[in-house]
Structures are given as structure tokens and as C-alpha cells.
Design a protein around this motif. Structure first.
Motif, PDB file in Angstrom:
ATOM      1  N   GLU A 105       0.941  -1.314   0.047  1.00  0.00           N
ATOM      2  CA  GLU A 105       0.103  -0.061  -0.107  1.00  0.00           C
ATOM      3  C   GLU A 105       1.025   1.281   0.186  1.00  0.00           C
ATOM      4  O   GLU A 105       1.838   1.420   0.744  1.00  0.00           O
ATOM      5  CB  GLU A 105      -0.839  -0.078   1.274  1.00  0.00           C
ATOM      6  CG  GLU A 105      -1.755   1.268   1.429  1.00  0.00           C
ATOM      7  CD  GLU A 105      -2.487   1.251   2.542  1.00  0.00           C
ATOM      8  OE1 GLU A 105      -3.205   2.495   2.659  1.00  0.00           O
ATOM      9  OE2 GLU A 105      -2.799   0.462   3.127  1.00  0.00           O
ATOM     10  N   ALA A 106       0.574   2.178  -0.768  1.00  0.00           N
ATOM     11  CA  ALA A 106       1.269   3.441  -0.971  1.00  0.00           C
ATOM     12  C   ALA A 106       0.072   4.415  -0.620  1.00  0.00           C
ATOM     13  O   ALA A 106      -0.907   4.856  -1.401  1.00  0.00           O
ATOM     14  CB  ALA A 106       1.810   3.670  -2.417  1.00  0.00           C
ATOM     15  N   ARG A 107      -0.076   5.094   0.531  1.00  0.00           N
ATOM     16  CA  ARG A 107      -1.011   5.828   1.180  1.00  0.00           C
ATOM     17  C   ARG A 107      -1.097   7.005   0.114  1.00  0.00           C
ATOM     18  O   ARG A 107      -0.182   7.676  -0.187  1.00  0.00           O
ATOM     19  CB  ARG A 107      -0.609   6.303   2.516  1.00  0.00           C
ATOM     20  CG  ARG A 107      -1.965   7.025   3.417  1.00  0.00           C
ATOM     21  CD  ARG A 107      -1.625   7.083   4.604  1.00  0.00           C
ATOM     22  NE  ARG A 107      -1.707   5.731   5.032  1.00  0.00           N
ATOM     23  CZ  ARG A 107      -2.132   5.363   6.411  1.00  0.00           C
ATOM     24  NH1 ARG A 107      -2.801   6.556   6.980  1.00  0.00           N
ATOM     25  NH2 ARG A 107      -2.287   4.281   6.986  1.00  0.00           N
ATOM     26  N   GLY A 108      -2.305   7.348  -0.311  1.00  0.00           N
ATOM     27  CA  GLY A 108      -2.628   8.324  -1.266  1.00  0.00           C
ATOM     28  C   GLY A 108      -2.446   8.171  -2.756  1.00  0.00           C
ATOM     29  O   GLY A 108      -2.649   8.997  -3.561  1.00  0.00           O
ATOM     30  N   VAL A 109      -1.737   6.794  -3.192  1.00  0.00           N
ATOM     31  CA  VAL A 109      -1.540   6.260  -4.384  1.00  0.00           C
ATOM     32  C   VAL A 109      -2.296   5.277  -4.815  1.00  0.00           C
ATOM     33  O   VAL A 109      -3.218   5.105  -5.791  1.00  0.00           O
ATOM     34  CB  VAL A 109       0.019   6.287  -4.310  1.00  0.00           C
ATOM     35  CG1 VAL A 109       0.299   5.684  -6.133  1.00  0.00           C
ATOM     36  CG2 VAL A 109       0.774   7.479  -4.247  1.00  0.00           C
ATOM     37  N   GLY A 110      -2.279   4.180  -3.732  1.00  0.00           N
ATOM     38  CA  GLY A 110      -3.008   3.046  -3.971  1.00  0.00           C
ATOM     39  C   GLY A 110      -2.441   1.820  -3.767  1.00  0.00           C
ATOM     40  O   GLY A 110      -1.147   1.883  -2.985  1.00  0.00           O
ATOM     41  N   ILE A 111      -2.692   0.609  -4.181  1.00  0.00           N
ATOM     42  CA  ILE A 111      -2.072  -0.750  -3.998  1.00  0.00           C
ATOM     43  C   ILE A 111      -1.076  -0.997  -5.293  1.00  0.00           C
ATOM     44  O   ILE A 111      -1.534  -0.843  -6.206  1.00  0.00           O
ATOM     45  CB  ILE A 111      -3.038  -2.019  -3.919  1.00  0.00           C
ATOM     46  CG1 ILE A 111      -4.150  -1.657  -2.728  1.00  0.00           C
ATOM     47  CG2 ILE A 111      -2.210  -3.237  -3.714  1.00  0.00           C
ATOM     48  CD1 ILE A 111      -3.460  -1.597  -1.362  1.00  0.00           C
TER      49      ILE A 111
END
Length: 139
Positions: A70-76
Motif C-alpha cells: 500500500e502506498a497511502r494516497g496512491v493505491g495498492i
């Protein structure tokens, strides 16, 4: 191999693994992504299955999460999975380090004692952990 599953992340730097502990929102995935940008490979994000084998702590990814972070604010995001890795170091982003030059701290997981670094996440933590994995620490 008996063990347990933790809400954590783990990366591999060569054959040496780092287990990243901390509460939700502490930056576990962000630290894993930072280390991946420095040459690490993803073992697991969000949940890590741990077990001891011949006195070594092994980190594995639960099958449903393999190759995802998970990249918060970007997506999986997709990532090449590292596979099971021997953990050599643990960082806990939920505990603040108050010493400039802290003593060698340890943590025992699944009966295996490992070096422990305390967080929280700060700009040079990824670089310092990478160097500690590659070359160790002077005590």
C-alpha cells in the motif's frame, strides 16, 4: 514451524530481512517503500507471518498479499516478492527513541532474540537501517 501473524511489513536486503512494526498509520509501508527504492525487495506488507526455524526468525507473506504494498494516497502497488526471508533486524515505529546514541536494544519474537531499533519514522531512518542490515552496528 510454529509461529504467528503480525500487523507489520517486512523487506529483504539481500539475504537479511527487516521486520517493521508499529501501529496503523505509523509509516510501516512508507518505510518499506523507501527501502525498496534503495534496493530492498518486498517480503510482506500489512501482515507478516513469522515462525522460528533452527533458531532463525523467518518472515513470510500470507498468500493473498504476495507482491502487493500500500502506498497511502496512491493505491495498492505491485512489487516483485522476495519470498521467505530470515529476519536480522526489527524496527518499531510505535516506540520513540529518546537517546542520540541508543544502547543495543533487543526484542524476542517466536523465541528468537533480535536487535531492535526504535522509531518514529524520520528522514534518515531508511538509510540508517539499510546500512545496519548491510554492515552491522558498532557497539
Amino acid at each position: 514451524m510454529t509461529g504467528r501473524t503480525l500487523h507489520a511489513s517486512a523487506i529483504a536486503m539481500g539475504s537479511r530481512g527487516l521486520l517493521i512494526l508499529g501501529p496503523s498509520g505509523a509509516g510501516k509501508s512508507a518505510l518499506a517503500l523507501d527501502l525498496m527504492s534503495r534496493g530492498a525487495a518486498l517480503v510482506a506488507d500489512d501482515r507478516v507471518a513469522l515462525g522460528a526455524q533452527d533458531g532463525v526468525l523467518i518472515a513470510r507473506c500470507p498468500p493473498t498479499l504476495v507482491g502487493r504494498i500500500e502506498a497511502r494516497g496512491v493505491g495498492i502497488l505491485n512489487a516483485a516478492p522476495a519470498g521467505p526471508t530470515a529476519v536480522a533486524l526489527v524496527v518499531d515505529l510505535g516506540q520513540a527513541e529518546t537517546d542520540r546514541l541508543p544502547p543495543l536494544r533487543t526484542i524476542t519474537l517466536c523465541g528468537v532474540r533480535l536487535p531492535l531499533v526504535l522509531g518514529p519514522l524520520h528522514p534518515h531512518l531508511g538509510a540508517a537501517l539499510r546500512q545496519m542490515l548491510l554492515a552491522g552496528r558498532t557497539d
